[in-house]
Design an enzyme around this catalytic site. Structure first.
Site, PDB file in Angstrom:
ATOM      1  N   TYR A 184       0.818  -1.230   0.000  1.00 12.23           N
ATOM      2  CA  TYR A 184       0.000   0.000   0.000  1.00 12.23           C
ATOM      3  C   TYR A 184       0.846   1.272   0.000  1.00 12.23           C
ATOM      4  O   TYR A 184       0.686   2.145  -0.865  1.00 12.23           O
ATOM      5  CB  TYR A 184      -0.966  -0.020   1.198  1.00 12.23           C
ATOM      6  CG  TYR A 184      -2.020  -1.080   0.994  1.00 12.23           C
ATOM      7  CD1 TYR A 184      -3.173  -0.800   0.273  1.00 12.23           C
ATOM      8  CD2 TYR A 184      -1.845  -2.379   1.463  1.00 12.23           C
ATOM      9  CE1 TYR A 184      -4.125  -1.778   0.035  1.00 12.23           C
ATOM     10  CE2 TYR A 184      -2.789  -3.363   1.233  1.00 12.23           C
ATOM     11  CZ  TYR A 184      -3.917  -3.055   0.515  1.00 12.23           C
ATOM     12  OH  TYR A 184      -4.852  -4.021   0.257  1.00 12.23           O
ATOM     13  N   GLY A 185       1.736   1.397   0.999  1.00  9.05           N
ATOM     14  CA  GLY A 185       2.529   2.626   1.081  1.00  9.05           C
ATOM     15  C   GLY A 185       3.374   2.816  -0.161  1.00  9.05           C
ATOM     16  O   GLY A 185       3.474   3.924  -0.722  1.00  9.05           O
ATOM     17  N   ASN A 190      -5.193 -10.333   1.232  1.00  8.25           N
ATOM     18  CA  ASN A 190      -5.984  -9.904   2.393  1.00  8.25           C
ATOM     19  C   ASN A 190      -7.488 -10.041   2.165  1.00  8.25           C
ATOM     20  O   ASN A 190      -7.949 -10.373   1.076  1.00  8.25           O
ATOM     21  CB  ASN A 190      -5.557  -8.510   2.876  1.00  8.25           C
ATOM     22  CG  ASN A 190      -5.888  -7.407   1.907  1.00  8.25           C
ATOM     23  OD1 ASN A 190      -6.872  -7.468   1.188  1.00  8.25           O
ATOM     24  ND2 ASN A 190      -5.053  -6.379   1.887  1.00  8.25           N
ATOM     25  N   GLY A 191      -8.227  -9.753   3.232  1.00  6.47           N
ATOM     26  CA  GLY A 191      -9.677  -9.915   3.214  1.00  6.47           C
ATOM     27  C   GLY A 191     -10.419  -8.738   2.621  1.00  6.47           C
ATOM     28  O   GLY A 191     -11.647  -8.702   2.667  1.00  6.47           O
ATOM     29  N   HIS A 246      -1.821  -8.220  10.885  1.00  2.72           N
ATOM     30  CA  HIS A 246      -1.706  -6.762  10.866  1.00  2.72           C
ATOM     31  C   HIS A 246      -0.437  -6.268  11.551  1.00  2.72           C
ATOM     32  O   HIS A 246      -0.507  -5.534  12.539  1.00  2.72           O
ATOM     33  CB  HIS A 246      -2.908  -6.124  11.573  1.00  2.72           C
ATOM     34  CG  HIS A 246      -4.243  -6.484  10.991  1.00  2.72           C
ATOM     35  ND1 HIS A 246      -5.431  -6.341  11.675  1.00  2.72           N
ATOM     36  CD2 HIS A 246      -4.581  -6.960   9.766  1.00  2.72           C
ATOM     37  CE1 HIS A 246      -6.445  -6.716  10.914  1.00  2.72           C
ATOM     38  NE2 HIS A 246      -5.954  -7.116   9.749  1.00  2.72           N
ATOM     39  N   ASN A 302      -8.903  -2.834  10.717  1.00  2.54           N
ATOM     40  CA  ASN A 302      -7.991  -3.384   9.716  1.00  2.54           C
ATOM     41  C   ASN A 302      -7.197  -2.214   9.102  1.00  2.54           C
ATOM     42  O   ASN A 302      -7.772  -1.176   8.793  1.00  2.54           O
ATOM     43  CB  ASN A 302      -8.791  -4.097   8.634  1.00  2.54           C
ATOM     44  CG  ASN A 302      -9.914  -4.924   9.235  1.00  2.54           C
ATOM     45  OD1 ASN A 302     -10.842  -4.362   9.816  1.00  2.54           O
ATOM     46  ND2 ASN A 302      -9.821  -6.205   9.144  1.00  2.54           N
ATOM     47  N   MET A 307     -11.063  -5.853   3.523  1.00  2.00           N
ATOM     48  CA  MET A 307     -11.857  -4.936   4.366  1.00  2.00           C
ATOM     49  C   MET A 307     -11.184  -3.583   4.446  1.00  2.00           C
ATOM     50  O   MET A 307     -10.017  -3.471   4.851  1.00  2.00           O
ATOM     51  CB  MET A 307     -11.992  -5.524   5.774  1.00  2.00           C
ATOM     52  CG  MET A 307     -13.073  -6.569   5.842  1.00  2.00           C
ATOM     53  SD  MET A 307     -12.987  -7.487   7.365  1.00  2.00           S
ATOM     54  CE  MET A 307     -11.640  -8.575   6.985  1.00  2.00           C
ATOM     55  N   GLU A 347     -14.259  -8.650  13.304  1.00  2.00           N
ATOM     56  CA  GLU A 347     -14.840  -8.939  12.000  1.00  2.00           C
ATOM     57  C   GLU A 347     -15.431 -10.346  12.014  1.00  2.00           C
ATOM     58  O   GLU A 347     -14.881 -11.263  12.632  1.00  2.00           O
ATOM     59  CB  GLU A 347     -13.798  -8.795  10.897  1.00  2.00           C
ATOM     60  CG  GLU A 347     -12.718  -9.816  11.004  1.00  2.00           C
ATOM     61  CD  GLU A 347     -11.536  -9.498  10.099  1.00  2.00           C
ATOM     62  OE1 GLU A 347     -11.144 -10.393   9.350  1.00  2.00           O
ATOM     63  OE2 GLU A 347     -11.024  -8.382  10.156  1.00  2.00           O
TER      64      GLU A 347
END
Ligand code: FDA
Length: 506
Positions: A15-16, A114-115, A441, A479, A117, A356
C-alpha cells in the site's frame, strides 16, 4: 558499483509503496519499484493465476514445503494444511518465537492475500495513536482520497439480507444482537457486484470459491488493478519483480546504493546486483522496512540511524476464535471469503473490541462462526538485528497478548451466554479457544515522529523515507490498509512539495 542509477527507488509494492510510486510518477520522476515476490499475472496449469484454500499448491506459500494456514486443525485433525512444492508463492508466514506474522509476497503486497476490508479508523483513536498528524486533514482529504483510489465499495444492504454468500454473517449478527451488541457493515475493495454475479452463476467464482489468503482470481481490486496500474500508466514507473533489496548504503553523491538479490521463478537467488538512487522510499512493510534499516544501522552502512529503529511494534491486537453453533443455526456452505460485517464494541471502556465476522470458506456447513477480533492492547514489541542470520528478530512474548485475549473473551462470553453456545477448541492445533500467536496486521518498527520525522523522513538520512505500515505504532483499532494508504498519500504530498529543489515536473 554494478547496476544502474535512477532518481527514485521504492522498495516493495504494497500500500505505502504503491501510493508513493504513483505520486512520484505523476510528478514526472522516473521511479523503479523493487519487489521480492512474483508478478502474479500468468495462469498456472489449472488455468488460474492463484490456487484456492481447499487445494493449495506451491503458489500458496513463499518458499515453504507445506501450507501454514491460521486455522491449524478441524476436530483436532490435521486436515487443513497440505504439503506443497517449494515455490515463491503469494503468502508468507514469518515465525518469530511467540509471534508469527502473515504477509503478502508479490506485486501488490498484502493486497493480494488480504480480506479486502477497507475500514477508516475511529477518529478519536486515530488521534490517540498518531497525535502529531492533523486529523482534520486526514479525515477531510487523505482518507477520502485513499478510499476513492483503492476502489472501496459497499454491500447492497437489501441483497445482503437475502443472499447465500452472507448467511454466516447474518447468523453471527443475530447472535451479537441477542447479546445487546452493535454490528456494522464493513466496506471492501472486493467488488460486491461481482460477488452478486458469482452467486447468480453469471461469472467465475472467486470469493465463493474459497479464494482469499492464497490470492483471488477475480473480483478483488488489489493494488495491481488500482494504484500500481495507475503508477505504470504515468510512464515513469517500472516494477522489478523477484528483486529483493538486501542492503543500503550511502554513495558519494549524497544518494544511496542498494544491494539487490534477484530470484528466478523457482525462488533461487540467481544474481546479486546494485542500484543507485538519489532518493529511496521504504515500502517493504513493517517487517521488511524495519529489517533493512536495522541491518544498515547495526552493520555500519548507515551508522547515523538511531535507537528508535526497530521500536514500537504491535500486532493490532489480533485474536482469532471460533464459536460452536447449534445444529439448527446453519451458517451455510456457500460463504463469501470476503467479510462484510463486524461487531463494533470499540467504545466499551473496559473491553474495546472490533471483531470482524470471518468466513470459514470450506464449501460445506461446519456449524462454526469464526471471528478475527481487533483489540486495544498497549503492549509493544521491538526488533533486534541478529548477525548470525543477518535478519531482524522480533521480541514479543505470549504474555504481552494476554490483555487482548481478556478483551475478546469478555465480548464473546457475552455472546455465548446470550445464545447458549460455547467456544470451539479444536481449531488451533491444541485445545486453546483463542489464537493470538499470529497477526495479519503487523504495524510499527519505524514509528512516525520517532524513527522518522512527522512525514516519514528517516532521521539522520536525508533522501531516505518510510511509507508503509512500519510508521504506525502497533495499533489502528481496525484493519489497517486504509490508514496506511491515507498516511502515505499525506506524506508523499508534503515530500514532493518540499524535498525536490525545483518543481518535480518541470
Ligand atoms: P505490504 O506488506 O502490503 O507490502 C510490502 C511488500 O514489500 C510485499 O510485497 C513484500 O514482498 C515486499 N518486500 C518486503 N521486503 C522486501 C525487500 N527487502 N525487497 C523488496 N521487496 C520487499 N488489512 C486490511 O485493512 N483489511 C483486511 O481485510 C486485511 N486482511 C488481511 C488478511 C491477510 C491474510 C493478511 C496477511 C493481511 C491482511 N490485512 C488486512 C493487512 C494488510 O494487508 C497489511 O496491513 C498491508 O498490506 C500492509 O501494507 P504495507 O504497505 O505496510 O506493506
Amino acid at each position: 558499483r554494478t547496476g544502474d542509477a535512477v532518481p527514485a527507488v521504492v522498495i516493495g509494492t504494497g500500500y505505502g509503496a504503491a501510493v508513493t510510486a504513483l505520486r512520484l510518477g505523476e510528478a514526472g520522476i522516473p521511479t523503479v519499484m523493487l519487489e521480492m515476490g512474483r508478478l502474479w499475472d500468468t495462469p498456472g496449469a489449472d488455468g488460474n493465476v492463484f490456487c484456492n484454500m481447499l487445494r493449495p499448491d506451491g503458489r500458496a506459500m513463499w518458499l515453504k514445503d507445506r501450507t501454514l494456514a491460521p486455522l491449524a486443525s478441524f476436530l483436532w485433525m490435521d486436515v487443513i494444511n497440505h504439503d506443497t512444492e517449494r515455490y515463491p508463492g503469494v503468502l508468507d508466514r514469518v515465525d518469530h518465537g511467540d509471534m508469527s506474522v502473515y504477509l503478502g509476497r508479490g506485486v501488490g503486497g498484502g493486497s493480494l492475500v488480504n480480506g479486502a476490508m477497507a475500514v477508516v479508523p475511529k477518529r478519536n483513536y486515530f488521534e490517540e495513536v498518531l497525535p502529531a498528524v492533523d486529523a482534520d486533514e486526514m479525515y477531510g482529504k487523505y482518507f477520502p482520497r485513499a478510499t476513492a483510489a483503492l476502489g472501496v465499495n459497499h454491500v447492497d444492504p437489501d441483497w445482503f439480507e437475502t443472499c447465500d454468500s452472507y448467511r454466516y454473517a447474518r447468523l453471527s449478527r443475530a447472535h451479537a444482537h441477542r447479546a445487546g451488541l452493535k454490528t456494522t457493515f464493513v466496506p471492501s475493495v472486493y467488488d460486491f457486484d461481482y460477488l452478486r454475479r458469482e452467486e447468480a452463476g453469471e461469472v467465475p467464482r472467486s470469493a465463493l470459491a474459497c479464494e482469499v489468503i492464497y490470492g483471488n482470481n477475480h473480483g478483488k481490486r488489489s493494488l495491481d488493478k488500482t494504484y500500481l496500474a495507475d503508477a505504470l500508466g504515468t510512464g515513469n514507473v517500472t516494477i522489478r519483480a523477484l528483486h529483493e533489496a538486501r542492503a543500503i548504503r550511502r554513495d558519494d553523491t549524497g544518494g544511496y546504493v542498494l544491494t539487490v538479490h534477484r530470484r528466478d521463478e523457482s525462488g533461487e537467488i540467481v544474481e546479486r546486483t546494485e542500484i543507485a538512487a538519489q532518493r529511496v522510499f521504504l515500502g517493504a512493510g513493517s517487517l521488511g522496512s524495519t529489517e533493512l534499516l536495522l541491518r544498515a544501522r547495526d552493520t555500519g552502512t548507515l551508522p547515523e540511524l538511531g535507537a528508535e529503529i526497530g521500536q514500537g511494534w504491535g500486532p493490532n491486537g489480533n485474536v482469532m476464535l471460533g464459536r460452536a453453533n447449534h445444529v439448527w443455526d446453519t451458517a451455510g456452505g456457500t460463504q463469501s471469503a470476503m467479510p462484510a460485517l463486524g461487531i463494533d464494541a470499540w467504545e466499551d471502556p473496559e473491553h474495546p473490541v472490533f471483531a470482524e465476522i470471518a468466513p470459514i470458506p470450506a464449501g460445506t456447513e461446519l456449524w462454526v462462526s469464526l471471528y478475527l477480533a481487533i483489540t486495544k492492547n498497549p503492549e509493544r514489541g521491538h526488533f533486534s538485528y541478529d548477525p548470525a542470520t543477518d535478519s531482524a528478530r522480533l521480541h514479543w512474548r505470549t504474555e504481552q497478548g494476554q490483555l487482548s485475549i481478556q478483551q475478546a473473551k469478555a465480548l464473546f462470553d457475552k455472546i455465548n451466554r446470550a445464545n447458549g453456545t460455547t467456544y470451539r477448541t479444536d481449531l488451533f492445533g491444541d485445545t486453546r479457544p483463542f489464537e493470538n500467536r499470529f497477526t495479519y496486521h503487523p504495524l510499527g518498527g519505524l514509528v512516525l515522529g520517532r524513527a522518522t520525522d512527522d512525514y516519514g523522513r528517516v532521521r539522520g538520512c536525508p533522501g531516505l523515507y518510510v511509507t508503509d505500515g512500519s510508521l504506525i505504532p502497533g495499533s489502528t483499532g481496525v484493519n489497517p490498509f486504509v490508514t496506511i494508504t491515507a498516511l502515505a498519500e499525506r506524506n508523499i504530498e508534503r515530500i514532493l512539495a518540499e524535498d525536490w529543489p525545483t518543481p518535480a515536473s518541470s
